[in-house]
Design an enzyme around this catalytic site. Structure first.
Site, mmCIF file in Angstrom:
data_model
loop_
_atom_site.group_PDB
_atom_site.id
_atom_site.type_symbol
_atom_site.label_atom_id
_atom_site.label_comp_id
_atom_site.label_asym_id
_atom_site.label_seq_id
_atom_site.Cartn_x
_atom_site.Cartn_y
_atom_site.Cartn_z
ATOM 1 N N HIS B 36 0.823 -1.210 0.000
ATOM 2 C CA HIS B 36 0.000 0.000 0.000
ATOM 3 C C HIS B 36 0.859 1.264 0.000
ATOM 4 C CE1 HIS B 36 -3.445 -2.613 0.640
ATOM 5 N NE2 HIS B 36 -4.203 -1.585 0.349
ATOM 6 N N LYS B 103 -9.718 -7.818 7.797
ATOM 7 C CA LYS B 103 -10.411 -8.069 9.051
ATOM 8 C C LYS B 103 -10.318 -6.858 9.962
ATOM 9 C CE LYS B 103 -6.696 -10.418 11.590
ATOM 10 N NZ LYS B 103 -6.536 -9.763 12.889
#
Lengths: 297, 194
Positions: B36, B103
């Site tokens: 990222h 999650k």
């Protein structure tokens, strides 16, 4: 080493590899029993029930295939108790070599990264990793506790300094209860709920965290010998499971499986409550070596 | 249970609502912390086709290379998503990503990004690395393996019926916000009675 515990270095190393395999792929019976107990309580058709079903299915698949229950095989933490005369440096060398082999066998993910360069150490042998805590004891056998502590749950661990004004938490049992419940709310599902709390009360900051982590060695169904701490443990499980966080934070009545607390003395100025959160993928195993016999638990 | 084929379109994604249980099929791409940071800082072009219309999976898998050079997934559950909060919305917009799987949920910046771009947050079961690895039928490729290492590389996973729950949708709803607020209220009630 052979004379003391009856195993040559090669056999001891393969025992450590087997310990890692079992820890990574087979969840302890007490943990499985506890998850099942809560699975039976969640209403069929809810997201919570569906999450617990997936968790149970995953536990079985991992065991059947000798594969990691969770891909984050975590910080590899060995707590070792050894008889007098056993050379610690030799033991450490064997463990590091066993961890490298266990990584090559895919029981562990290559999980060690240099904080500044970002470079990965592909055999899990890094600075401070695996974490190995050695203690000489007066028994004539070797006892090893291994915990694989995933990062998701490690990141929601926390430490409070009492008193805490915001929570109106004083330096007493009620104050401890308040901050621990706050830790559960702050964690939400992020520690891979349902989880287990290890709580260390007292000590300095480092001692407190160490004590809280050591609680992960306790079986989930044991009872605390200290009645105050036993009450704290029961109270927290009960209240946490009314918060509605549930498995993965999807909602539901299964937020904590168990709480294990211990205390040590503090100095007057400090009052730390250290909280370690362990995910449902509670990977903890023991190995004892005595007279050449290796036993796993 | 809703079945969703990838790559998908904005229209399909906008139909999804918080609480929907979804089975994903098609090619998804793993990306976590290093990936990222790399996407936002370097804006690489060689990953555009791969990401267009599909879903990013926050996952650092355990992988095994077979003798013929092909890859097998040994374990592949989701990792904690919130660490990508500073990057996620920008990555989705820049690379036309229609969703992320992870999650723990994400924060307000991502929630706003989902609404703007037309994307959703899918929650997988944390720790369920074997159930989820079984849903991966093939590993078509990997990028940045040498540089980032196994957990941080961009892995393409062809999945079939990969089980997830929508916990943040493209209409500004977040299950995490709802449950977070309710549990905080409940805690205040408990603490107040002590």
């Amino acid at each position: 080493m052979e004379n003391l515990i009856g195993l040559d270095e090669e056999k001891l190393k393969s025992s450590f590899i087997e310990l890692v395999r079992r820890t990574s792929s087979v969840l302890p019976d007490d943990v499985v029993a506890k998850i099942k107990e809560y699975q039976a309580k969640e209403k069929v058709g809810t997201r919570a029930a569906s999450a617990l079903d997936t968790i149970m299915e995953n536990i079985k698949l991992a065991e059947d295939g000798s594969r990691p229950i969770c891909q984050d095989t975590g910080t590899v933490i060995f707590d070792i108790y050894h008889p007098l005369g056993l050379r610690q440096s030799a033991l450490e060398t064997i463990i590091r070599s066993a961890v490298a082999d266990a990584t090559a066998n895919h029981y562990l993910r290559p999980n060690v990264v240099d904080p500044l360069t970002g470079m990965s150490k592909f055999d899990n042998n890094g600075v401070g990793h695996p974490a190995i805590y050695l203690k000489q004891w007066d028994e004539d056998y070797l006892k090893v506790a291994l915990v694989l502590k995933g990062g998701g749950c490690e990141n929601v661990g926390t430490q409070y300094s009492l008193p805490n004004t915001g929570l109106k938490a004083g330096r007493d049992l009620d104050g401890i209860k308040k901050v621990c419940l706050d830790a559960v709310v702050k964690a939400q599902g992020r520690g891979c709920a349902p989880g287990v709390l290890g709580i260390g009360i007292g000590g300095d900051r480092a001692q407190g965290y160490t004590l809280s982590k050591k609680q992960l060695h306790r079986k989930l169904d044991d009872k605390n010998e200290n009645p105050d701490l036993a009450e704290l443990e029961e109270w927290l499980v009960e209240k946490a499971n009314t918060l509605g966080i549930g498995p993965m934070g999807f909602g539901g009545g299964t937020t904590l499986l168990a709480v294990k607390a211990a205390l040590m003395d503090r100095i007057p100025a400090s009052y730390y409550v250290s909280v370690t959160y362990m995910c449902w993928a509670y990977r903890r195993r023991f190995m004892t070596v005595k007279n050449g016999n290796v036993e796993f638990d | 249970m809703i079945k969703l084929a990838l790559p998908t379109t904005e229209d399909e994604i906008r139909k999804l609502k918080v609480g929907d249980e979804v089975l994903l099929s098609g090619v998804i791409v793993t990306a976590r912390d290093t990936a990222h940071k790399y996407m936002v800082e370097k804006r690489p072009d060689d990953i555009r086709d791969m990401l267009n219309g599909t879903v990013i999976y926050h996952c650092g898998p355990v992988m095994k290379q077979d003798d013929d050079g092909s890859w097998e997934v040994v374990a592949a559950g989701p990792t904690t998503s919130i660490r990508e909060e500073i990057y996620q919305a920008d990555v989705m917009e820049e690379y036309k990503v229609r969703g992320v799987i992870g999650k723990g949920g994400m924060g307000p910046k991502t929630l706003a990004g989902l609404k703007k771009t037309g994307a959703v947050y899918f929650h997988a079961i944390g720790g369920a690395s074997q159930v989820l690895a079984q849903a991966v039928v093939r590993v078509p490729g990997v990028l940045k393996l040498e540089e980032f290492g196994v957990p941080e590389a961009f892995w393409s996973f062809e999945v079939k019926d990969f089980p997830v729950v929508v916990t943040m949708d493209s209409h500004g709803e977040s299950l995490h916000d709802v449950i977070g607020a309710a549990s905080e209220e409940k805690m205040k009630e408990i603490l107040g009675s002590m």
